[in-house]
Design a protein around this motif. Structure first.
Motif, PDB file in Angstrom:
ATOM      1  N   ALA A  17      -2.266  47.563  -0.510  1.00  0.00           N
ATOM      2  CA  ALA A  17      -1.597  47.211   0.750  1.00  0.00           C
ATOM      3  C   ALA A  17      -0.112  46.934   0.530  1.00  0.00           C
ATOM      4  O   ALA A  17       0.735  47.363   1.333  1.00  0.00           O
ATOM      5  CB  ALA A  17      -2.283  46.002   1.379  1.00  0.00           C
ATOM      6  N   THR A  18       0.228  46.246  -0.547  1.00  0.00           N
ATOM      7  CA  THR A  18       1.626  45.948  -0.837  1.00  0.00           C
ATOM      8  C   THR A  18       2.414  47.228  -1.109  1.00  0.00           C
ATOM      9  O   THR A  18       3.543  47.386  -0.644  1.00  0.00           O
ATOM     10  CB  THR A  18       1.723  45.001  -2.047  1.00  0.00           C
ATOM     11  N   ALA A  19       1.812  48.152  -1.851  1.00  0.00           N
ATOM     12  CA  ALA A  19       2.489  49.421  -2.140  1.00  0.00           C
ATOM     13  C   ALA A  19       2.691  50.231  -0.868  1.00  0.00           C
ATOM     14  O   ALA A  19       3.757  50.832  -0.676  1.00  0.00           O
ATOM     15  CB  ALA A  19       1.689  50.211  -3.163  1.00  0.00           C
ATOM     16  N   VAL A  20       1.705  50.255   0.005  1.00  0.00           N
ATOM     17  CA  VAL A  20       1.834  51.000   1.266  1.00  0.00           C
ATOM     18  C   VAL A  20       2.934  50.391   2.134  1.00  0.00           C
ATOM     19  O   VAL A  20       3.754  51.115   2.716  1.00  0.00           O
ATOM     20  CB  VAL A  20       0.481  51.046   2.004  1.00  0.00           C
ATOM     21  N   VAL A  21       2.984  49.077   2.211  1.00  0.00           N
ATOM     22  CA  VAL A  21       4.031  48.416   2.996  1.00  0.00           C
ATOM     23  C   VAL A  21       5.408  48.712   2.403  1.00  0.00           C
ATOM     24  O   VAL A  21       6.367  48.961   3.139  1.00  0.00           O
ATOM     25  CB  VAL A  21       3.768  46.895   3.085  1.00  0.00           C
ATOM     26  N   ALA A  22       5.511  48.707   1.070  1.00  0.00           N
ATOM     27  CA  ALA A  22       6.797  49.008   0.431  1.00  0.00           C
ATOM     28  C   ALA A  22       7.252  50.429   0.769  1.00  0.00           C
ATOM     29  O   ALA A  22       8.438  50.662   1.038  1.00  0.00           O
ATOM     30  CB  ALA A  22       6.688  48.834  -1.076  1.00  0.00           C
ATOM     31  N   VAL A  23       6.326  51.369   0.775  1.00  0.00           N
ATOM     32  CA  VAL A  23       6.684  52.749   1.128  1.00  0.00           C
ATOM     33  C   VAL A  23       7.110  52.829   2.593  1.00  0.00           C
ATOM     34  O   VAL A  23       8.110  53.473   2.925  1.00  0.00           O
ATOM     35  CB  VAL A  23       5.502  53.706   0.841  1.00  0.00           C
ATOM     36  N   LEU A  24       6.374  52.161   3.473  1.00  0.00           N
ATOM     37  CA  LEU A  24       6.717  52.209   4.897  1.00  0.00           C
ATOM     38  C   LEU A  24       8.068  51.573   5.185  1.00  0.00           C
ATOM     39  O   LEU A  24       8.811  52.036   6.062  1.00  0.00           O
ATOM     40  CB  LEU A  24       5.622  51.538   5.726  1.00  0.00           C
ATOM     41  N   ALA A  69       2.255  55.032  -8.090  1.00  0.00           N
ATOM     42  CA  ALA A  69       1.520  54.631  -9.296  1.00  0.00           C
ATOM     43  C   ALA A  69       0.677  53.387  -9.018  1.00  0.00           C
ATOM     44  O   ALA A  69      -0.470  53.287  -9.476  1.00  0.00           O
ATOM     45  CB  ALA A  69       2.491  54.370 -10.439  1.00  0.00           C
ATOM     46  N   ALA A  70       1.214  52.434  -8.257  1.00  0.00           N
ATOM     47  CA  ALA A  70       0.463  51.223  -7.917  1.00  0.00           C
ATOM     48  C   ALA A  70      -0.753  51.542  -7.060  1.00  0.00           C
ATOM     49  O   ALA A  70      -1.819  50.937  -7.216  1.00  0.00           O
ATOM     50  CB  ALA A  70       1.365  50.220  -7.200  1.00  0.00           C
ATOM     51  N   ILE A  71      -0.616  52.505  -6.162  1.00  0.00           N
ATOM     52  CA  ILE A  71      -1.756  52.901  -5.329  1.00  0.00           C
ATOM     53  C   ILE A  71      -2.846  53.538  -6.178  1.00  0.00           C
ATOM     54  O   ILE A  71      -4.029  53.228  -6.018  1.00  0.00           O
ATOM     55  CB  ILE A  71      -1.284  53.841  -4.195  1.00  0.00           C
ATOM     56  N   VAL A  72      -2.458  54.413  -7.103  1.00  0.00           N
ATOM     57  CA  VAL A  72      -3.443  55.052  -7.978  1.00  0.00           C
ATOM     58  C   VAL A  72      -4.155  54.011  -8.839  1.00  0.00           C
ATOM     59  O   VAL A  72      -5.390  54.017  -8.961  1.00  0.00           O
ATOM     60  CB  VAL A  72      -2.771  56.136  -8.848  1.00  0.00           C
ATOM     61  N   ALA A 127      -7.778  41.913  -5.540  1.00  0.00           N
ATOM     62  CA  ALA A 127      -6.514  42.264  -6.188  1.00  0.00           C
ATOM     63  C   ALA A 127      -6.187  43.739  -5.976  1.00  0.00           C
ATOM     64  O   ALA A 127      -5.026  44.098  -5.750  1.00  0.00           O
ATOM     65  CB  ALA A 127      -6.584  41.944  -7.672  1.00  0.00           C
ATOM     66  N   ALA A 128      -7.196  44.594  -6.038  1.00  0.00           N
ATOM     67  CA  ALA A 128      -6.971  46.020  -5.830  1.00  0.00           C
ATOM     68  C   ALA A 128      -6.520  46.302  -4.408  1.00  0.00           C
ATOM     69  O   ALA A 128      -5.551  47.043  -4.190  1.00  0.00           O
ATOM     70  CB  ALA A 128      -8.243  46.800  -6.151  1.00  0.00           C
ATOM     71  N   VAL A 129      -7.198  45.721  -3.439  1.00  0.00           N
ATOM     72  CA  VAL A 129      -6.828  45.939  -2.034  1.00  0.00           C
ATOM     73  C   VAL A 129      -5.444  45.361  -1.755  1.00  0.00           C
ATOM     74  O   VAL A 129      -4.633  45.983  -1.052  1.00  0.00           O
ATOM     75  CB  VAL A 129      -7.898  45.330  -1.098  1.00  0.00           C
ATOM     76  N   ALA A 130      -5.141  44.206  -2.323  1.00  0.00           N
ATOM     77  CA  ALA A 130      -3.831  43.591  -2.107  1.00  0.00           C
ATOM     78  C   ALA A 130      -2.714  44.435  -2.716  1.00  0.00           C
ATOM     79  O   ALA A 130      -1.652  44.609  -2.096  1.00  0.00           O
ATOM     80  CB  ALA A 130      -3.804  42.182  -2.697  1.00  0.00           C
ATOM     81  N   SER A 131      -2.932  44.993  -3.900  1.00  0.00           N
ATOM     82  CA  SER A 131      -1.884  45.813  -4.507  1.00  0.00           C
ATOM     83  C   SER A 131      -1.702  47.134  -3.754  1.00  0.00           C
ATOM     84  O   SER A 131      -0.576  47.605  -3.599  1.00  0.00           O
ATOM     85  CB  SER A 131      -2.176  46.059  -5.989  1.00  0.00           C
TER      86      SER A 131
END
Length: 79
Positions: free
Chosen positions: A18-25, A55-58, A12-16
């Motif tokens: 990754a999702t936040a990084v994709v959203a930023v990109l 915040a999601a990445i942190v 769940a941590a890795v998925a969140s």
């Protein structure tokens, strides 16, 4: 083998993260596309999304660090 719930927390941590990084990109100027002016609404919305994604990445990093409940019991390296 670690307990199943620890693996789920790690996933769940890795998925969140990754999702936040994709959203930023996707909301960088290259990802937004035809939104030319910096005053346009798409750039202003992207800024609020970057804050939420940060915040999601942190939170994801903290969740990943605390995924194993027995980590506190493991021997520590002493200097």
């Amino acid at each position: 083998m670690p307990p199943l719930h620890a693996e789920g927390r790690r996933f769940a941590a890795v998925a969140s993260i990754a999702t936040a990084v994709v959203a930023v990109l996707l909301t960088t100027p290259a990802g937004i596309g035809l939104c030319g002016s910096a005053d346009m609404h798409c750039h202003q919305t992207a800024l609020s999304l970057w804050i939420a994604a940060g915040a999601a990445i942190v939170v994801g990093i903290v969740q990943l660090a605390k995924a194993d409940p027995k980590a506190a019991e493991l021997p520590k390296m002493q200097l």
